[in-house]
Write a protein that holds these residues in place. Structure first.
Motif, PDB file in Angstrom:
ATOM      1  N   ASP A  35       0.821  -1.204   0.000  1.00 47.70           N
ATOM      2  CA  ASP A  35       0.000   0.000   0.000  1.00 47.70           C
ATOM      3  C   ASP A  35       0.857   1.257   0.000  1.00 47.70           C
ATOM      4  O   ASP A  35       0.360   2.355   0.164  1.00 47.70           O
ATOM      5  N   ASN A  48       4.941   7.945   6.630  1.00 49.77           N
ATOM      6  CA  ASN A  48       3.521   7.628   6.417  1.00 49.77           C
ATOM      7  C   ASN A  48       3.125   6.328   7.113  1.00 49.77           C
ATOM      8  O   ASN A  48       2.028   6.213   7.647  1.00 49.77           O
ATOM      9  N   ARG A  49       4.014   5.347   7.094  1.00 44.41           N
ATOM     10  CA  ARG A  49       3.719   4.071   7.760  1.00 44.41           C
ATOM     11  C   ARG A  49       3.600   4.277   9.275  1.00 44.41           C
ATOM     12  O   ARG A  49       2.702   3.725   9.915  1.00 44.41           O
ATOM     13  N   LYS A  52       0.334   5.954   9.891  1.00 43.39           N
ATOM     14  CA  LYS A  52      -0.768   5.017   9.679  1.00 43.39           C
ATOM     15  C   LYS A  52      -0.905   4.065  10.861  1.00 43.39           C
ATOM     16  O   LYS A  52      -2.015   3.800  11.334  1.00 43.39           O
ATOM     17  N   PHE A  56      -3.135   7.884  12.282  1.00 43.93           N
ATOM     18  CA  PHE A  56      -3.228   9.170  11.603  1.00 43.93           C
ATOM     19  C   PHE A  56      -3.166   8.962  10.096  1.00 43.93           C
ATOM     20  O   PHE A  56      -2.571   8.015   9.614  1.00 43.93           O
ATOM     21  N   VAL A  57      -3.778   9.886   9.370  1.00 51.37           N
ATOM     22  CA  VAL A  57      -3.780   9.827   7.917  1.00 51.37           C
ATOM     23  C   VAL A  57      -3.106  11.100   7.409  1.00 51.37           C
ATOM     24  O   VAL A  57      -3.420  12.193   7.890  1.00 51.37           O
ATOM     25  N   GLN A  59      -2.296  14.427   5.369  1.00 51.45           N
ATOM     26  CA  GLN A  59      -3.204  15.457   4.865  1.00 51.45           C
ATOM     27  C   GLN A  59      -3.532  15.234   3.393  1.00 51.45           C
ATOM     28  O   GLN A  59      -4.667  15.426   2.962  1.00 51.45           O
ATOM     29  N   VAL A  61      -3.845  12.469   1.755  1.00 49.96           N
ATOM     30  CA  VAL A  61      -4.838  11.401   1.607  1.00 49.96           C
ATOM     31  C   VAL A  61      -6.233  11.915   1.966  1.00 49.96           C
ATOM     32  O   VAL A  61      -7.207  11.632   1.269  1.00 49.96           O
ATOM     33  N   LEU A  62      -6.320  12.688   3.037  1.00 46.02           N
ATOM     34  CA  LEU A  62      -7.613  13.254   3.429  1.00 46.02           C
ATOM     35  C   LEU A  62      -8.167  14.154   2.335  1.00 46.02           C
ATOM     36  O   LEU A  62      -9.364  14.111   2.029  1.00 46.02           O
ATOM     37  N   ARG A  65      -9.436  12.117  -0.611  1.00 45.38           N
ATOM     38  CA  ARG A  65     -10.738  11.504  -0.295  1.00 45.38           C
ATOM     39  C   ARG A  65     -11.863  12.526  -0.421  1.00 45.38           C
ATOM     40  O   ARG A  65     -12.929  12.226  -0.950  1.00 45.38           O
TER      41      ARG A  65
END
Length: 111
Positions: A35, A48-49, A52, A56-57, A59, A61-62, A65
């Motif tokens: 991923d 990022n891992r 995750k 937390f995600v 910014q 990615v948010l 979405r």
């Protein structure tokens, strides 16, 4: 030349394979699914891992979405039968928000 730790690790893995320790692992025989983003630096992937795993995600990615959700909302705007003026107002609001998010995401990606 391999270090003593590499040799020991290889021996332990080979022993585990002979004992069948890896035979019934989840996903056995299926392709691996990564991923991670292949075009990110290793440092960014690690960050990022960690985020995750902590729940937390990023910014980016948010925002992606929300952009997808707004595009979907724009495609379905006006299906409620509220009237043409209300539909146009709703679509204009969605387009403004969508444009703002795309510009923000673009500036985030340029950093």
């Amino acid at each position: 030349m391999a270090s003593i730790f590499d040799i020991l690790a290889e021996q332990r893995i080979a022993d585990a394979i002979r004992r069948g320790d890896f035979d019934r692992l989840p996903g056995a025989g299926k392709p691996l699914v990564f991923d991670d983003e292949p075009f990110q630096s290793p440092e960014q992937r690690m960050a990022n891992r960690i985020l995750k795993n902590a729940g937390f995600v990023p910014q980016e990615v948010l925002q992606r979405r929300e952009i997808a959700a707004l595009r979907e909302a724009l495609a379905h705007a006006g299906e409620g039968g509220e009237g043409e003026a209300a539909d146009d107002t709703e679509k204009a609001h969605i387009r403004r928000r969508l444009g703002m998010l795309i510009v923000t995401l673009g500036s985030l990606l340029r950093r």
